[in-house]
Design a protein around this motif. Structure first.
Motif, short mmCIF file in Angstrom:
data_model
loop_
_atom_site.label_atom_id
_atom_site.label_comp_id
_atom_site.label_asym_id
_atom_site.label_seq_id
_atom_site.Cartn_x
_atom_site.Cartn_y
_atom_site.Cartn_z
N LYS A 100 0.83 -1.20 0.00
CA LYS A 100 0.00 0.00 0.00
C LYS A 100 0.87 1.26 0.00
O LYS A 100 0.63 2.21 -0.74
CB LYS A 100 -0.91 0.02 1.23
CG LYS A 100 -2.06 -0.94 1.18
CD LYS A 100 -2.88 -0.82 2.46
CE LYS A 100 -3.93 -1.90 2.57
NZ LYS A 100 -4.65 -1.83 3.85
N LEU A 101 1.88 1.24 0.86
CA LEU A 101 2.79 2.38 0.93
C LEU A 101 3.51 2.59 -0.40
O LEU A 101 3.67 3.73 -0.86
CB LEU A 101 3.80 2.20 2.06
CG LEU A 101 3.28 2.34 3.48
CD1 LEU A 101 4.36 1.97 4.49
CD2 LEU A 101 2.79 3.75 3.74
N SER A 102 3.93 1.50 -1.01
CA SER A 102 4.63 1.57 -2.28
C SER A 102 3.74 2.17 -3.37
O SER A 102 4.18 3.04 -4.14
CB SER A 102 5.10 0.18 -2.69
OG SER A 102 5.73 0.21 -3.94
N LYS A 103 2.49 1.72 -3.43
CA LYS A 103 1.56 2.26 -4.43
C LYS A 103 1.33 3.75 -4.20
O LYS A 103 1.29 4.54 -5.13
CB LYS A 103 0.22 1.52 -4.37
CG LYS A 103 0.25 0.16 -5.01
CD LYS A 103 -1.12 -0.48 -4.97
CE LYS A 103 -1.07 -1.89 -5.54
NZ LYS A 103 -2.39 -2.54 -5.49
N ARG A 104 1.15 4.11 -2.94
CA ARG A 104 0.93 5.51 -2.61
C ARG A 104 2.15 6.36 -2.94
O ARG A 104 2.04 7.47 -3.45
CB ARG A 104 0.56 5.65 -1.12
CG ARG A 104 0.16 7.03 -0.71
CD ARG A 104 -1.07 7.52 -1.45
NE ARG A 104 -1.25 8.94 -1.22
CZ ARG A 104 -1.57 9.81 -2.15
NH1 ARG A 104 -1.80 9.42 -3.36
NH2 ARG A 104 -1.69 11.08 -1.85
N LEU A 105 3.34 5.81 -2.67
CA LEU A 105 4.58 6.53 -3.00
C LEU A 105 4.68 6.76 -4.51
O LEU A 105 5.04 7.86 -4.96
CB LEU A 105 5.81 5.76 -2.50
CG LEU A 105 6.09 5.83 -1.01
CD1 LEU A 105 7.18 4.84 -0.63
CD2 LEU A 105 6.50 7.23 -0.62
N GLU A 106 4.36 5.74 -5.29
CA GLU A 106 4.40 5.87 -6.75
C GLU A 106 3.40 6.94 -7.21
O GLU A 106 3.71 7.76 -8.08
CB GLU A 106 4.07 4.54 -7.42
CG GLU A 106 5.17 3.51 -7.35
CD GLU A 106 4.77 2.17 -7.97
OE1 GLU A 106 3.88 2.16 -8.84
OE2 GLU A 106 5.36 1.16 -7.58
N SER A 107 2.22 6.90 -6.61
CA SER A 107 1.19 7.88 -6.96
C SER A 107 1.66 9.30 -6.65
O SER A 107 1.50 10.22 -7.46
CB SER A 107 -0.10 7.57 -6.19
OG SER A 107 -1.03 8.59 -6.34
N ILE A 108 2.26 9.47 -5.48
CA ILE A 108 2.75 10.78 -5.08
C ILE A 108 3.87 11.23 -6.01
O ILE A 108 3.92 12.39 -6.42
CB ILE A 108 3.22 10.78 -3.61
CG1 ILE A 108 2.02 10.65 -2.68
CG2 ILE A 108 4.02 12.04 -3.27
CD1 ILE A 108 2.36 10.48 -1.22
N GLU A 109 4.76 10.32 -6.38
CA GLU A 109 5.86 10.66 -7.30
C GLU A 109 5.31 11.16 -8.63
O GLU A 109 5.79 12.17 -9.17
CB GLU A 109 6.76 9.45 -7.53
CG GLU A 109 7.75 9.18 -6.43
CD GLU A 109 8.64 7.97 -6.73
OE1 GLU A 109 8.52 7.38 -7.82
OE2 GLU A 109 9.43 7.62 -5.86
N LYS A 110 4.29 10.47 -9.16
CA LYS A 110 3.69 10.88 -10.43
C LYS A 110 3.04 12.26 -10.30
O LYS A 110 3.20 13.12 -11.18
CB LYS A 110 2.65 9.86 -10.90
CG LYS A 110 3.25 8.58 -11.42
CD LYS A 110 2.17 7.60 -11.85
CE LYS A 110 2.80 6.27 -12.25
NZ LYS A 110 1.78 5.27 -12.60
N GLN A 111 2.32 12.46 -9.21
CA GLN A 111 1.68 13.76 -9.00
C GLN A 111 2.72 14.87 -8.88
O GLN A 111 2.55 15.95 -9.44
CB GLN A 111 0.82 13.72 -7.74
CG GLN A 111 -0.45 12.93 -7.88
CD GLN A 111 -1.22 12.84 -6.56
OE1 GLN A 111 -0.62 12.66 -5.50
NE2 GLN A 111 -2.53 12.98 -6.64
N MET A 112 3.79 14.59 -8.15
CA MET A 112 4.84 15.59 -7.98
C MET A 112 5.49 15.92 -9.33
O MET A 112 5.80 17.08 -9.60
CB MET A 112 5.90 15.12 -6.97
CG MET A 112 5.39 15.13 -5.54
SD MET A 112 6.58 14.49 -4.35
CE MET A 112 7.72 15.87 -4.29
N GLU A 113 5.68 14.91 -10.14
CA GLU A 113 6.27 15.12 -11.46
C GLU A 113 5.35 15.99 -12.32
O GLU A 113 5.81 16.92 -12.99
CB GLU A 113 6.49 13.75 -12.13
CG GLU A 113 7.37 13.80 -13.36
CD GLU A 113 7.67 12.42 -13.89
OE1 GLU A 113 7.47 12.22 -15.10
OE2 GLU A 113 8.08 11.55 -13.10
#
Length: 173
Positions: free
Chosen positions: A13-26
């Protein structure tokens, strides 16, 4: 075994959320770069408009001064016409005055044209200032969103560190 599965689910769950946040930040970062480019463009346009406005106002002032001088010459020629002693002298002053009146009329037309251009430039400048303000607001909004994402990333990182620490303590590592 249950704990391992729960830990695995939590890290997934944390990994998916981290990926999501990275995409949003990008995405936010790209939007910020685009807004910065637009701001530079708008500010360059504003500078050009301001230079043109200054040049036009300077030219208008010069023409107004020239018009004032021409009107003074017309007044002088009116007096000369009244004081003319001969028809020849009268005709001479009349022609000179008519030339001055034509010149004054031309100057007034030029001033009016320049004032119209000036007003158009002021209107364009106002639109650019509004656009700049909108871009600035959008930039602030995106910066706040980016800051929020960073805080969320930090929170997730702390959660992940706590999970790691718990596992280390549990297994005496």
């Amino acid at each position: 075994m249950k704990e391992l599965k729960a830990l695995s689910n939590e890290t997934a769950k944390l990994s998916k959320r981290l990926e999501s946040i990275e995409k949003q930040m990008e995405q936010v970062s790209k939007k910020l770069e685009e807004i910065d480019k637009q701001l530079i463009s708008v500010r360059n346009e504003l500078t050009q408009k301001e230079v043109k406005i200054i040049e036009l106002s300077r030219r208008i002032r010069e023409l107004e001064h020239e018009l004032h001088e021409t009107r003074q010459k017309i007044k002088k020629h009116r007096k000369l016409l009244q004081q003319a002693d001969s028809p020849r002298e009268y005709e001479k002053y009349l022609k000179e005055r008519d030339k001055l009146v034509a010149k004054a009329t031309q100057i007034m037309k030029e001033i009016e044209k320049l004032r119209s251009e000036y007003q158009d430039l002021i209107f364009e400048e106002d639109k650019l200032l509004e656009k700049e303000e909108e871009l600035e607001k959008e930039k602030v909004k995106l910066q706040q969103e980016y800051s929020f994402l960073l805080k969320e990333l930090e929170t997730l990182s702390e959660r992940l560190n706590r999970l790691i620490q718990k596992q280390k303590e549990k297994h005496n590592l």
